[in-house]
Design an enzyme around this catalytic site. Structure first.
Site, mmCIF file in Angstrom:
data_model
loop_
_atom_site.group_PDB
_atom_site.id
_atom_site.type_symbol
_atom_site.label_atom_id
_atom_site.label_comp_id
_atom_site.label_asym_id
_atom_site.label_seq_id
_atom_site.Cartn_x
_atom_site.Cartn_y
_atom_site.Cartn_z
ATOM 1 N N GLY A 47 -85.362 5.831 -15.021
ATOM 2 C CA GLY A 47 -85.915 6.901 -15.490
ATOM 3 C C GLY A 47 -85.211 8.222 -15.178
ATOM 4 O O GLY A 47 -84.404 8.164 -14.089
ATOM 5 N N GLN A 52 -83.177 16.867 -14.104
ATOM 6 C CA GLN A 52 -82.281 16.403 -13.350
ATOM 7 C C GLN A 52 -80.619 16.592 -14.101
ATOM 8 O O GLN A 52 -79.834 16.244 -13.211
ATOM 9 C CB GLN A 52 -82.532 14.847 -13.400
ATOM 10 N N CYS A 94 -84.741 8.026 -6.201
ATOM 11 C CA CYS A 94 -84.664 8.936 -7.326
ATOM 12 C C CYS A 94 -82.811 9.364 -7.517
ATOM 13 O O CYS A 94 -82.551 9.735 -6.249
ATOM 14 C CB CYS A 94 -85.532 10.334 -7.036
ATOM 15 N N LEU A 95 -82.442 9.388 -8.567
ATOM 16 C CA LEU A 95 -81.225 9.779 -8.643
ATOM 17 C C LEU A 95 -80.913 11.112 -8.045
ATOM 18 O O LEU A 95 -79.638 11.395 -7.755
ATOM 19 C CB LEU A 95 -80.655 9.646 -10.027
ATOM 20 N N HIS A 136 -93.590 9.510 -11.820
ATOM 21 C CA HIS A 136 -92.433 9.988 -11.252
ATOM 22 C C HIS A 136 -91.881 10.971 -12.173
ATOM 23 O O HIS A 136 -91.541 12.057 -11.774
ATOM 24 C CB HIS A 136 -91.498 8.773 -10.924
ATOM 25 N N GLU A 137 -91.380 10.461 -13.450
ATOM 26 C CA GLU A 137 -90.708 11.508 -14.402
ATOM 27 C C GLU A 137 -91.538 12.739 -14.672
ATOM 28 O O GLU A 137 -91.158 13.791 -14.794
ATOM 29 C CB GLU A 137 -90.120 10.564 -15.701
ATOM 30 N N HIS A 140 -91.370 15.279 -12.335
ATOM 31 C CA HIS A 140 -90.238 16.111 -12.232
ATOM 32 C C HIS A 140 -90.543 17.257 -12.957
ATOM 33 O O HIS A 140 -89.735 18.468 -12.621
ATOM 34 C CB HIS A 140 -89.052 15.405 -12.868
HETATM 35 C C1 QAP Z 1 -87.753 6.540 -10.713
HETATM 36 O O1 QAP Z 1 -85.592 6.406 -10.154
HETATM 37 C C2 QAP Z 1 -88.496 5.629 -10.328
HETATM 38 O O2 QAP Z 1 -81.135 6.733 -4.527
HETATM 39 C C3 QAP Z 1 -86.304 6.487 -11.234
HETATM 40 O O3 QAP Z 1 -78.636 5.436 -4.781
HETATM 41 C C4 QAP Z 1 -88.214 5.104 -9.038
HETATM 42 O O4 QAP Z 1 -83.933 5.239 -11.599
HETATM 43 C C5 QAP Z 1 -89.502 5.074 -10.963
HETATM 44 C C6 QAP Z 1 -81.101 5.314 -8.032
HETATM 45 C C7 QAP Z 1 -88.969 4.107 -8.746
HETATM 46 C C8 QAP Z 1 -90.175 3.930 -10.678
HETATM 47 C C9 QAP Z 1 -90.113 3.537 -9.415
HETATM 48 C C10 QAP Z 1 -81.483 5.810 -6.832
HETATM 49 C C11 QAP Z 1 -80.054 4.756 -8.046
HETATM 50 C C12 QAP Z 1 -82.220 5.306 -9.162
HETATM 51 C C13 QAP Z 1 -80.709 6.048 -5.791
HETATM 52 C C14 QAP Z 1 -84.431 5.733 -10.480
HETATM 53 C C15 QAP Z 1 -79.562 5.440 -5.968
HETATM 54 C C16 QAP Z 1 -79.124 4.761 -7.256
HETATM 55 C C17 QAP Z 1 -83.629 5.899 -9.097
HETATM 56 CO CO CO Z 2 -86.705 11.154 -9.822
#
Ligand code: QAP
Ligand code: CO
Length: 169
Positions: A47, A52, A94-95, A136-137, A140
């Site tokens: 997401g 971001q 989270c990215l 989550h999104e 943001h």
């Molecule tokens: C949000 O998060 C989310 O720390 C999206 O080193 C998270 O795509 C929604 C990511 C959990 C539902 C459940 C994070 C990649 C990606 C990092 C992501 C990383 C590499 C996070």
């Molecule tokens: Co995020």
């Protein structure tokens, strides 16, 4: 570059702003949505919200099927949570908070309303990972990160480490 270098990381102030509604789904909005999907898949992530990439507008992309597939792309303009039900815990990342994962409490089921890139109203009633990702999104777009939903002790530790990492980068 694949665009992942454009991802804004805490404590970038754009992540704390309330994003503005999108008035017209014009070419710049469609192009931004495409860029967001590209960055999300490249990261890889499931997401991404426009802030971001430094754009304080109400646009999100998600694909909770990735990396098993990439057929589940959802793009929502001006998404709104209409209903929340129940409770669930899930380990989120989270990215914009790279390298940290913590258990977050969310609603278990959501009804979300928004508009797709064709201007068509979309309603998504779901649970599971998609429900978590939508919350989550949409957070943001309100300037809220998952670390804002942790205890202040956990949040402070992560914030301090991230500031130190940025400082030494
Ligand atoms: C949000 O998060 C989310 O720390 C999206 O080193 C998270 O795509 C929604 C990511 C959990 C539902 C459940 C994070 C990649 C990606 C990092 C992501 C990383 C590499 C996070
Ligand atoms: Co995020």
């Amino acid at each position: 570059m694949n665009g992942t270098d454009k991802i804004r990381v805490y404590p970038d102030p754009v992540l704390k702003k309330v994003a503005l509604p999108i008035e017209d789904i014009d070419d710049p909005v469609v192009n931004l949505a495409r860029e967001m999907a590209g960055v999300m898949y490249a990261a890889p992530g499931i997401g991404l919200a426009a802030p971001q990439l430094g754009v304080s507008q109400r646009l999100i992309v998600l694909d909770v099927t990735y990396p098993q597939g990439n057929s589940g792309l959802i793009t929502l303009v001006n998404p709104e949570i209409v209903e929340l039900d129940g409770h669930v815990e899930y380990e989120e990342g989270c990215l914009s908070v790279p390298g940290f994962n913590e258990i977050v409490q969310r609603a278990q089921r959501v009804l979300v309303r928004g508009v797709d890139l064709d201007g068509k109203e979309r309603r998504i009633e779901t649970n599971g990972l998609l429900a978590i990702a939508l919350q989550h999104e949409i957070d943001h777009l309100e300037g809220i990160l998952f670390i804002d939903r942790l205890s202040s002790l956990k949040r402070n530790i992560i914030q301090r480490k991230l500031r130190k990492m940025i400082h030494h980068a």
